[in-house]
Every structure is written in C-alpha cells, then in structure tokens.
Design an enzyme around this catalytic site. Structure first.
Site, PDB file in Angstrom:
ATOM      1  N   HIS A  46      -5.934   2.795   1.237  1.00  0.00           N
ATOM      2  CA  HIS A  46      -5.201   3.941   1.788  1.00  0.00           C
ATOM      3  C   HIS A  46      -5.925   4.585   2.978  1.00  0.00           C
ATOM      4  O   HIS A  46      -5.329   4.834   4.032  1.00  0.00           O
ATOM      5  CB  HIS A  46      -4.967   5.007   0.712  1.00  0.00           C
ATOM      6  CG  HIS A  46      -4.361   4.466  -0.556  1.00  0.00           C
ATOM      7  ND1 HIS A  46      -3.407   3.480  -0.559  1.00  0.00           N
ATOM      8  CD2 HIS A  46      -4.570   4.774  -1.859  1.00  0.00           C
ATOM      9  CE1 HIS A  46      -3.051   3.209  -1.812  1.00  0.00           C
ATOM     10  NE2 HIS A  46      -3.758   3.980  -2.621  1.00  0.00           N
ATOM     11  N   ASP A  84       0.908  -1.139   0.000  1.00  0.00           N
ATOM     12  CA  ASP A  84       0.000   0.000   0.000  1.00  0.00           C
ATOM     13  C   ASP A  84       0.951   1.194   0.000  1.00  0.00           C
ATOM     14  O   ASP A  84       1.560   1.499   1.030  1.00  0.00           O
ATOM     15  CB  ASP A  84      -0.869   0.017   1.253  1.00  0.00           C
ATOM     16  CG  ASP A  84      -1.861   1.168   1.224  1.00  0.00           C
ATOM     17  OD1 ASP A  84      -1.448   2.291   0.867  1.00  0.00           O
ATOM     18  OD2 ASP A  84      -3.045   0.956   1.527  1.00  0.00           O
ATOM     19  N   HIS A  85       1.111   1.836  -1.163  1.00  0.00           N
ATOM     20  CA  HIS A  85       2.214   2.797  -1.258  1.00  0.00           C
ATOM     21  C   HIS A  85       2.056   3.981  -0.305  1.00  0.00           C
ATOM     22  O   HIS A  85       3.014   4.674  -0.002  1.00  0.00           O
ATOM     23  CB  HIS A  85       2.420   3.269  -2.708  1.00  0.00           C
ATOM     24  CG  HIS A  85       1.433   4.291  -3.146  1.00  0.00           C
ATOM     25  ND1 HIS A  85       0.210   3.970  -3.653  1.00  0.00           N
ATOM     26  CD2 HIS A  85       1.483   5.645  -3.134  1.00  0.00           C
ATOM     27  CE1 HIS A  85      -0.451   5.076  -3.952  1.00  0.00           C
ATOM     28  NE2 HIS A  85       0.301   6.120  -3.651  1.00  0.00           N
TER      29      HIS A  85
HETATM   30  C1  BG6 Z   1      -3.510   4.894  -6.216  1.00  0.00           C
HETATM   31  C2  BG6 Z   1      -4.831   4.996  -6.903  1.00  0.00           C
HETATM   32  O1  BG6 Z   1      -3.499   3.812  -5.324  1.00  0.00           O
HETATM   33  O2  BG6 Z   1      -3.272   6.089  -5.491  1.00  0.00           O
HETATM   34  C3  BG6 Z   1      -4.893   6.220  -7.791  1.00  0.00           C
HETATM   35  O3  BG6 Z   1      -5.054   3.826  -7.676  1.00  0.00           O
HETATM   36  C4  BG6 Z   1      -4.546   7.448  -7.012  1.00  0.00           C
HETATM   37  O4  BG6 Z   1      -6.186   6.358  -8.361  1.00  0.00           O
HETATM   38  C5  BG6 Z   1      -3.235   7.253  -6.284  1.00  0.00           C
HETATM   39  O5  BG6 Z   1      -4.447   8.532  -7.904  1.00  0.00           O
HETATM   40  C6  BG6 Z   1      -2.947   8.414  -5.388  1.00  0.00           C
HETATM   41  O6  BG6 Z   1      -1.676   8.261  -4.874  1.00  0.00           O
HETATM   42  P1  BG6 Z   1      -0.792   9.514  -4.490  1.00  0.00           P
HETATM   43  O7  BG6 Z   1       0.407   8.921  -3.868  1.00  0.00           O
HETATM   44  O8  BG6 Z   1      -0.525  10.266  -5.753  1.00  0.00           O
HETATM   45  O9  BG6 Z   1      -1.619  10.319  -3.529  1.00  0.00           O
END
Ligand code: BG6
Length: 502
Positions: free
Chosen positions: A254, A191-192
C-alpha cells in the site's frame, strides 16, 4: 485505461463466469458478495453473468445463497432490495470441490462449460483466488492441468490477493508458477488501496491542475508525509501477522503504491502500461538502502497495552496466536529520498502502525517557507502551506495557506480550506472491490500491480526486513493509543520538522 478491451458489437462485453475459490471464506462473504450485489444495483453487472463459489463443505445451493444473503445484509453499503436480491440469487451457484484434488478439475471444467452454454457467458472466465496464499500454486496448477487457464472465449483471468510471496525469492517462485499457466496481462494482483477513491484521485489532482503540477517538485516542496495509521490491533489475524509484520503488511504494497503515485512523472498517456512504467521508475529511484542508512532513518515499533477511546486494550504479544516473545513490528516510520531531478533533496517520510491514537490515512505535502523578509514569520501563529490528500476516514483535499487576520488587523493566520467529507466506508470495505471487480471484467488492469512493480517493492522491503531481523530494539516500545515510539517523532525533530496530524 483499457488496453485489452472486450469489445463485442462496439460495446464492452463484460459477460463472464466469476469462479471464486474460497467461496465460503471471509473475503467472499465480507467483501466480494456485497460488492457484487452493489454492482448489480448500480447496473454494472453484465447481462450474461454467473458466480460459481467453490467450497469444500456439503451445501445445497439454497443454503449457500441464504448465507450470502445474510452477509450482504450485514456488509453491504445499500439495504437489500428484495427484487434485486431475487435476481442476484439466481446468478450465484455453489460447487462442492476440494481444490487440492487435481483430479477434480476436469469435472469442474465440464460443469463450467455447460454453465457457459446455458448462460451465454461467451467462454469468459475469471478465477478469483480468495484463499490463503499457500494454496495459490495448487489451484493454478490444477487449472493448468485441467486445461482451464487457456482462454476459451475472450479471456481467462486470474485474480490474487496479497501477500504475493513473503520476500523477493518466494514472490519470484510464485510468479513463475502463475506465468506457466497465465499470461502477465491476465493476472490481476489486487492492492485494495488502489480501489480507494482518493488514491485514484492523486493522478487527477496532479495532472489536471496546473497550480499543483507546476509546484510539484523539490524546489517548492519541503517534505512529503504518507501516514496510514490504524486504531485497530491485529485482532484474530495473529498467525498471519506474525509472518508479515508492518513492512510486509502495509509498506511493501500500500505505501509503495501511494509513494509511486505521488512522486511519478506524468505518463505519456493514460494507458495501463504507461502509468505502471512511471510508477516503477519511482521505486527504482529510491536511494540506496544500506544497513548504515537504515540505522539513522528507520524506526520499528511494537505496541504494548494501552487505552484507545477509553477502552483498555492488550499489547501485541497478548493477542491471540502471537507468541509472548514475538519480535514482529506493528509500526514502522522511515525517511527516504527519491534520487531523481524532481525529488532529490526533498525527504519522504512514511509511517504506518496498528493501535495508534488516531485513525487515518493521508498524504501531507508541506511546502517550503518564503524568505523571512516581509511578513516576519512568527512560528507560533504562522504555519507552512500544506496540501493534504485525505484518503480515509475523511475523503477529499485540505489546503492551508496564510491570510491576514481581520480581527487583530496585523496578524497573519493560517486559513484552512477543507473539501473533504467523512466517509466511514473508505476502509478495507466492499466499495473498493466494486471498482476492482468491475475493472477485472472490463480488462482494465491499471489499478492492479504489475509483476515488475511487485519485484521492485520486494527488493526494497527485503533489505528493511533483513535489517529488522538483526536489530535489537526493545519491544514493546509504544503504548496502544499513542502515536508510536518516541524515536519516530525524533526522526522528524532531528530535521526540524514534525508529523502533521491534520
Ligand atoms: C490490509 C492489511 O491490507 O489493509 C491490514 O492486511 C490492514 O492489516 C488493512 O488493517 C487496512 O486497510 P484499510 O482499507 O482498512 O485501510
């Protein structure tokens, strides 16, 4: 914190071959390779290390390496240093293989075994599935049949990106397949958001500062707001997004991860499982989600055309690969309670949406007001105490409290203390991957989701998805560039509160 340390002669042994399935894909080029390059710059790559990129196309090693170089030039946070690149170039190998062909895995194993002997990587393997989720099972079965999932050295690890299934049932099916080949401790579900600096900071802020921990409860906190707002639309990902929608794309993973970190009890220690167990309890304590409850506490939205930063942008159904009559939600706002002693009575408001008027991810903690006795509260001037954890694009902490206004001698004004700084690279960027890949090599799975967390969040998300599928909200119901549907604003107004856009 690490539980399964790779210890060799008293040191962490990070030696490994990183095998990337989907080596020619977008994720590899935009995130993984730039992350690996920056890890090399920061001295985080082990001495014995190789990357084997698997792709279907015919390509020479040189061709592939040149493509990687171009991606690093484009996406790396640091400029490319020729000497360092020359070093990394040698570590990257290309292996042509159609991973759907199960008969090809023994040859891949033989290739990896020989490479391991040459490179001294200790038999340690990380399989990174940077492919569309429909291939997860195929690859894992191939690895299992080819006898590649069992550790030859210290470990064989499997890394997968979301989505982990599309609901609880499919997530369970997928997980069952993964567990037939790999042990839970060797599965790293990315989960980045957990790789982002301020997300990791939530626990430090809470559990290393008595001033915060002492007031972190329903007695002093009026409400907590978690907003992940985006200006971007779905872009070229229309077909993926049609299957997902905001709940699967952002809430199930997230937002639930952030909610858990904000609301969890202090773990008994910093071991991976102690932390994950406390996070899980938060999700389990969420009040019962029934259709009646959702009717009053959730708002879905889909963007129509509008203007963002002076540019006219299309509505969701006008985006590529999106059907004209799509009922997919691009926005969700919800109020919920966590029914435990710490939080009962303090609402949590969550919201996320695409094509909104402002971009930012933050957690706002609004404290209760004092009784209106001494300094009579003039709501035009005075504001509540707010603690804001800024995740992106600003990174840091904002705190608001009241002080005397020296110019008028009698007014009380809010003072704003902001430790945050603008960091445009806190998005879905290689930076989060640097931390995550490093942790995978170290065997630290704290920043990854454990299966029971995934299961609990799907149980929660499934109820919302089922309700949404039956609801007949008229879409589109917000203009691109606005802050979502009016109902989302009313959700808080009904409680005499408002969304803070700090
Ligand atoms: C991803 C989603 O997990 O997270 C995207 O699939 C989203 O739709 C993105 O835009 C948002 O990540 P960050 O790190 O740019 O806030």
């Amino acid at each position: 914190m690490m539980e399964n340390k790779n210890i060799l002669n008293g040191e962490y042994d990070l030696s490994a071959i990183l095998v990337i399935f989907g080596g020619t894909g977008d994720l590899t080029h935009r995130k993984l390779m730039p992350a690996i390059y920056n890890m090399l710059l920061d001295g985080l790559l082990p001495e014995h290390f190789r990357v084997v990129s698997i792709g279907r196309r015919d390509k020479s090693e040189d061709e592939y390496r040149n493509e990687v170089r171009a991606s690093i030039d484009k996406f790396s946070r640091n400029k490319v240093d020729e000497d360092k690149w020359a070093k990394l170039r040698e570590l990257i190998l290309y292996y042509k293989f159609d991973f759907r062909d199960h008969d090809g895995y023994p040859a891949l194993k033989e290739y990896l075994d020989k490479l391991d002997d040459r490179a001294g990587t200790g038999g340690n393997l990380v399989y990174y599935l940077a492919v569309a989720p429909e291939y997860f099972e195929t690859i894992v079965q191939g690895l299992q049949k080819g006898n590649m999932a069992k550790a030859k050295g210290l470990y064989s690890r499997l890394v997968i990106e979301k989505p982990f299934g599309k609901d609880l049932i499919t997530a369970r099916q997928l997980n069952k397949k993964l567990l037939e080949a790999f042990e839970e401790k060797d599965i790293y579900r990315i989960d980045h958001y957990l790789g982002k600096e301020m997300i990791q900071n939530i626990m430090v802020l809470r559990f290393s500062n008595p001033i915060f921990e002492a007031i972190w409860n329903n007695k002093l906190i009026d409400n907590i707001q978690i907003s992940l707002n985006e200006k971007l639309g779905v872009g070229t990902r229309g077909d993926y997004y049609e299957q997902a929608g905001a709940i699967r794309d952002m809430v199930q993973n997230h937002i639930m991860q952030i909610l858990s970190l904000v609301a969890m009890e202090p773990p008994v220690n910093l071991k991976t499982d102690s932390i994950r167990t406390e996070k899980l309890k938060v999700v389990e304590a969420i009040e019962e989600i029934t259709p009646e409850f959702l009717r009053d506490n959730i708002v879905f939205g889909q963007y129509g055309r509008g203007i963002i930063d002076g540019i006219e942008v299309p509505g969701y159904v006008e985006e590529g690969r999106v059907p004209k009559d799509s009922r997919t939600e691009t926005f969700v706002a919800m109020k919920l309670h966590i029914n435990n002693f710490r939080w009962a009575g303090t609402p949590f408001y969550i919201r996320t949406g695409k094509r909104l008027g402002n971009y930012g991810a933050e957690i706002v903690i609004q404290f209760k007001d004092l009784p209106n006795i001494l300094y009579f509260k003039d709501s035009n001037i005075q504001e509540p105490n707010l603690l804001v954890i800024r995740i992106q694009p600003n990174v840091g902490v904002f705190f608001q409290f009241n002080t005397k206004d020296f110019s008028t001698h009698h007014d009380i004004v809010p003072t704003k203390m902001d430790t945050s700084y603008a960091n445009p690279s806190q998005g879905n960027t290689p930076e989060a991957y640097e931390r995550l890949i490093y942790d995978i090599l170290r065997g630290d799975s704290t920043l990854f989701s454990r299966w029971d967390e995934v299961e609990a969040t799907w149980t929660f998300a499934d109820k919302i998805i089922r309700y949404r599928e039956q609801s007949n909200v008229k879409f589109p119901n917000y203009e691109a560039g606005s802050m979502g549907p009016m109902e989302a604003i009313k959700l808080l107004e009904n409680d005499n509160r408002k969304w803070w856009n700090i």
